[in-house]
Structures are given as C-alpha cells and as structure tokens.
Design an enzyme around this catalytic site. Sequence first.
Site, PDB file in Angstrom:
ATOM      1  CG  ASP A 172       4.955   3.097  -9.051  1.00 58.22           C
ATOM      2  OD1 ASP A 172       4.349   3.460 -10.070  1.00 58.22           O
ATOM      3  OD2 ASP A 172       4.868   1.942  -8.568  1.00 58.22           O
ATOM      4  CD  GLU A 180       0.503   1.681 -10.127  1.00 56.98           C
ATOM      5  OE1 GLU A 180       1.174   0.686 -10.411  1.00 56.98           O
ATOM      6  OE2 GLU A 180      -0.539   1.989 -10.723  1.00 56.98           O
TER       7      GLU A 180
END
Length: 392
Positions: free
Chosen positions: A266, A309
């Site tokens: 992430d 993301e």
Amino acid sequence: MPSLQLDIVTMMTLLASGHLILALMLSWHRVEDSLRTTVRIWQAAQLLKALGGAGVAFGVISENVPVRLLGNLLIFTGFACELMAYRRYVLQRTLPGLPFGLLIIGSAVVLCSFWVPELWRTQFTVAAASGLLAAFTLLNCLILNGHRRRQSNPLPMLKVLVWTNGLNSAATSVRAVSALMIDQHHVATQAPLNEAAFLLNYLLILINGMGFLLLIKEEVDSKLRELVIRDPLTGLFNRRHLDSHLELAIAEHADRQQPLSLCLLDLDNFKAVNDSYGHAAGDYILRKFAGHLRDHLRPSDLVARVGGEEFVVILHDTDADTAHQRIQTILDSFCQRQFRLGKDQRNLSFSAGIAQRAPHIRPAQLLRQADQALYASKENGRKRVSIYTGPV
C-alpha cells in the site's frame, strides 16, 4: 492461343481470383482500432496482387507488353505492402524502407526486361520475378518467426504463418531456378517441377491468407481477454484474475509441498498526493509504482492492483523470510527514487504485509493475514515490511 500463353493466363487468373477472395473476406472482418491500419495495408496488398495478376493475364492475351509489365509492378507493390503490413503488426509502426527498397529492385528488373531479347524475355522475367517474390516471402517468414520467439505465449496462428511463408519462399525459389535451367525454346511454366511449385504457391497463398484472418481474430480475442483481467491504468492484473490465480496457486503449491508467499502493498500517504497535486499526478505515481514492481519481480511472480493504491504480489516457491528480503529490497530502491509532482520533487514509500501459505488455507484467509501484517506496518510508522505472525 499457344500453350505458353494459356499456361500464364491460367496461372495469373488463379492468383488474381485467390487474392481478390482474400481481400473481400477481410472486408467483412471486424477489427479493433490498434489493428485497423495493419489489416488495411494487408488488404491493399491482396488487391494490388489481384490487379497485377489480372494485368499480366490481359497483357499476355492482348500481347500488350507494357500492360504485362505494369501487372508485374503491381504484384511487386502488393508483396511490398504485405511485407510492410507484417512489419507493422510486429513493430506497431509503419516502416516502408525495406519493402519499398525491394520494390525498387523489382521495378528495375521489369524495366530491364525491355532490353532482353524476345526469345529470352519470358524466361528472364519469370526467374527474376520469382527470385524477388521469394525474397519477400522469406522476409515475411523471418519477421514473423522473430516475433513469435520473443512472445512468452505466442498465438498459434503465428507458427502457421511462419511455415506458410517459409514454404512459399522455397516453392517460389524452385520456380526461379527452373526458369533459369529450362531450354530457351521452352517456357518455365511447361516444366513439371515449375508447375508443381506454382500449385504449391497457390495453395500456400490461400492458407497464408486464411491464417492471417485467423491471426487477427486470435489477436482481437486475446486483447479482449486482456481487457477482462487487466487493470486499465497500470496494465497489471486486476482483482478478478488475482482471485482465480491465487486459488490455483495455493492448490498447486500444496501438491508440490512448496512455500508460497502473498504480499499486500500500500502506497504511503497516497491520498495526500491526490489532494495536493490532483488525480492526474496520482495516476502517474500508480503507473510508475506498477512499473517499478514489474522491473524488480521475476517473470514467474504475479502482481495485481486490487484497490486504489493497494497491490498484491504472489511470490511462487518463496517462504516468508525470503519474501521479506525481496520486498524490502524493492522498498529501498523505490524510496530512493524521486518523482516530479508539479514543481516539486518528492520521495515516496510504501508499506507491506506478508503471509505465507499454510496447510489447508483458503485464499480469503491468506489475504486477511497479509492485510493484518500490512496494518502492523502502518501502525509502526509505515515505510516497512511486516510478516504475519498470528495464529494460522
């Protein structure tokens, strides 16, 4: 009509009809935008060869030498366009230099035939034209074979086109040699070997044309499949493909009793990038990060984008400790990169969580374990890699 003229007219009529059929079949074939130019160039090549064959046949019947030579020029131009179409298919851009270099040579040969004595003209023209056409088809074969070898999963029709172009080049070479070897009082088309080579040429032309149609269909189908399993922004696999692959990978590694590690990544503070620099800058970072992962992973590994993301990396035959070392190396190299965002140069980082396959584990469980490890990385200050150590 003399036997010579009848043979040439028959051959050219067959060739013209074959190429015309291929061009018409391609008109009914729907293609996507990325292949449209390639297909249109190839279609134009078939039409030019059909017109050229008809021109040669008409020139022989009417004993009109200029029309016959114009027909030969059209055939050469058609082969040049076909070579250009294959080069565009392989390289994704039009490069006319090599095809039209050969076309200029062919034009020179045709013009030279004006100065060849009438008794030798047919023999000279057949030999020279066949030699040049053999060169065109041999180049087609080499270009397609090089492209096939570079593909990790080549389309089946590529192999068919490689073989048909290679055999076509060999058959056309036989026609060129037999034209040179035949007695001057006979014509090349009267030689049994030459006639057999022509029939093989004609059959291979039809097979090659059908193969090209099927290749385009395979290419379109392949691109449609890619659209289903790829993330359009980064080009990585999407969640749909990850779910199907992960289940198979867990079962396969369990059968072989080999480790498998799943890594959940992430990007840190990605929302701040979007808020400060806009979504275009965010998309730019996502693409750069995807490219960074591709550059640092093995071809056998799988990387997918599963959220805004969030990314997942599946490391085959890799235990958690080795996976930690590899992801840490990727993190270190990524942190050293600078990205231009607006007027600023920014360093970015990511956090990662790793979970290793345990006996009888399900894909959803493995993802949850990696997510818990990722949460631990973020809780401990981000920019780090954690391994799941909870209960199995």
